[in-house]
Design an enzyme around this catalytic site. Structure first.
Site, short mmCIF file in Angstrom:
data_model
loop_
_atom_site.label_atom_id
_atom_site.label_comp_id
_atom_site.label_asym_id
_atom_site.label_seq_id
_atom_site.Cartn_x
_atom_site.Cartn_y
_atom_site.Cartn_z
N ASP A 81 127.58 34.21 11.67
CA ASP A 81 127.62 34.17 9.98
C ASP A 81 128.86 35.17 9.39
O ASP A 81 128.72 36.29 9.87
CB ASP A 81 126.35 34.21 9.26
CG ASP A 81 126.33 33.93 8.00
OD1 ASP A 81 127.13 32.88 7.55
OD2 ASP A 81 125.37 34.44 7.31
N HIS A 206 124.92 28.49 0.62
CA HIS A 206 124.70 30.16 0.87
C HIS A 206 123.71 30.51 -0.10
O HIS A 206 123.74 29.94 -1.37
CB HIS A 206 125.75 30.96 0.68
CG HIS A 206 126.78 30.96 2.18
ND1 HIS A 206 126.79 31.78 3.09
CD2 HIS A 206 127.25 29.87 2.78
CE1 HIS A 206 127.56 31.51 4.07
NE2 HIS A 206 127.76 30.22 3.74
N GLY A 207 122.96 31.29 0.08
CA GLY A 207 122.04 32.13 -1.03
C GLY A 207 120.89 31.36 -1.32
O GLY A 207 120.40 31.19 -2.18
N SER A 209 117.90 32.31 -0.56
CA SER A 209 116.59 32.98 -1.28
C SER A 209 116.57 33.00 -2.83
O SER A 209 117.58 33.19 -3.36
CB SER A 209 116.89 34.47 -0.83
OG SER A 209 116.85 34.65 0.59
N ASN A 228 121.43 28.50 4.21
CA ASN A 228 121.38 30.08 4.61
C ASN A 228 120.16 30.88 4.11
O ASN A 228 120.21 30.76 2.73
CB ASN A 228 122.69 30.78 4.54
CG ASN A 228 123.89 29.99 5.29
OD1 ASN A 228 123.64 28.93 5.98
ND2 ASN A 228 124.92 30.70 5.34
P1 13P Z 1 120.11 34.77 0.71
O1 13P Z 1 120.22 36.21 1.43
O2 13P Z 1 120.07 34.66 -0.59
O3 13P Z 1 119.02 34.18 1.51
O4 13P Z 1 121.55 34.23 1.52
C1 13P Z 1 121.89 34.22 2.81
C2 13P Z 1 122.98 33.82 3.07
O5 13P Z 1 123.87 33.11 2.51
C3 13P Z 1 123.83 34.29 4.43
O6 13P Z 1 124.98 33.67 4.73
#
Ligand code: 13P
Length: 283
Positions: A81, A206-207, A209, A228
């Site tokens: 990644d 991405h992102g 969370s 992700n």
């Molecule tokens: P988060 O930390 O928001 O889950 O995103 C992770 C990510 O996109 C890693 O590439």
């Protein structure tokens, strides 16, 4: 079983579902990701960020993750990644990663195209697929990722980028952030639909969370095939460890038990994502 990331994502694209890519870096987190996928009977992507390479032995990690993937009852892929350096990409390809992300998002479009194209050519020679990003995902709270400019992806640029680089998956910046949101998430699903209409390749969010479930479900409807996830898993583990440390007596606790408990804490967090990404919109 260990499978190519591309095969996993093309299958997800067909069934209008997405696959979780968990940022992991050691035995416990790899095992938890694979177990979460097995318990939900879904594929999973084991993702190691280039930023962890100063402390994580890449070749050792690959050997461990590949051995666990081969024993798994579900498809498992191994992904590098956010790689910024060609050297890490070459090392990952040599030790069996099934895909790599080259992150040239900080460069102007022309330069991002030229750099990504070079990576795609070398990775494809080895049968390894490539993810890249245009636009740039910014950083919210508690994230361990690099700061991004928060520039949304332009659909016309996305089209040109995919055509000229030959990239296999595209990370689209639509307003999600790495880490937790500090205010109301502002995610542009209309933009995502325009990007989906401009390119054929599976799209990556991405992102994961903190992104509301409803938005994730709508994003999958609009072409997202890989999500992700890093921060939410880390927060669960760290909160558990802090809580444990405030009460535990060192003489009575063994590290193996602490690690097993930590693994038990992140498993439901990972399962929640695997389940959510497998849901299809009710007609
Ligand atoms: P988060 O930390 O928001 O889950 O995103 C992770 C990510 O996109 C890693 O590439």
């Amino acid at each position: 079983m260990l499978l190519s990331t591309k095969d996993i994502l093309l299958a997800a694209q067909q069934e209008k579902k997405a696959v979780a890519a968990f940022n992991v870096f050691n035995l416990e987190t790899v095992q938890a990701a694979v177990r979460a996928a097995e318990e939900e009977d879904r594929p999973v992507i084991i993702a190691l960020g280039e930023r962890y390479l100063p402390t994580v032995d890449l070749e050792g990690f690959a050997a461990l993750a590949i051995a666990i993937a081969r024993k798994a009852t579900v498809p498992v892929a191994l992904h590098l990644d956010h790689a910024y350096e060609k050297e890490s990409i070459v090392r990952a390809i040599r030790c069996g990663f099934t895909s790599v992300m080259y992150d040239g998002s900080k460069y102007e479009l022309e330069e991002n195209i030229a750099r990504t194209k070079e990576i795609v050519e070398l990775a494809h020679m080895a049968g390894v697929s490539v993810e890249a990003e245009i636009g740039s995902v910014s950083r919210g709270a508690y994230s361990d990722e690099e700061e991004g400019e928060g520039r949304l992806t332009d659909p016309a640029d996305a089209k040109r980028f995919v055509e000229e680089t030959g990239v296999d998956f595209l990370a689209a910046a639509i307003g999600t952030v790495h880490g937790m949101y500090t205010g109301e998430p502002k995610i542009d699903l209309e933009l995502l639909r325009n990007i989906q209409a401009s390119v054929q390749v599976p799209l990556v969010l991405h992102g994961g969370s903190g992104t509301p479930d409803m938005i994730i479900a709508q994003a999958i409807e609009s072409g997202i095939c890989k999500v992700n996830i890093n921060t939410e898993v880390s927060l669960a583990a760290v909160s558990h460890l802090i809580q444990f440390a405030s009460t535990a007596e060192p003489q009575r606790a063994h590290l193996s038990t602490i690690m097993a408990d930590m693994q038990g804490t992140i498993l439901p967090v990972m399962k929640k994502f695997v389940k959510l990404l497998a849901q299809q919109k009710q007609a």
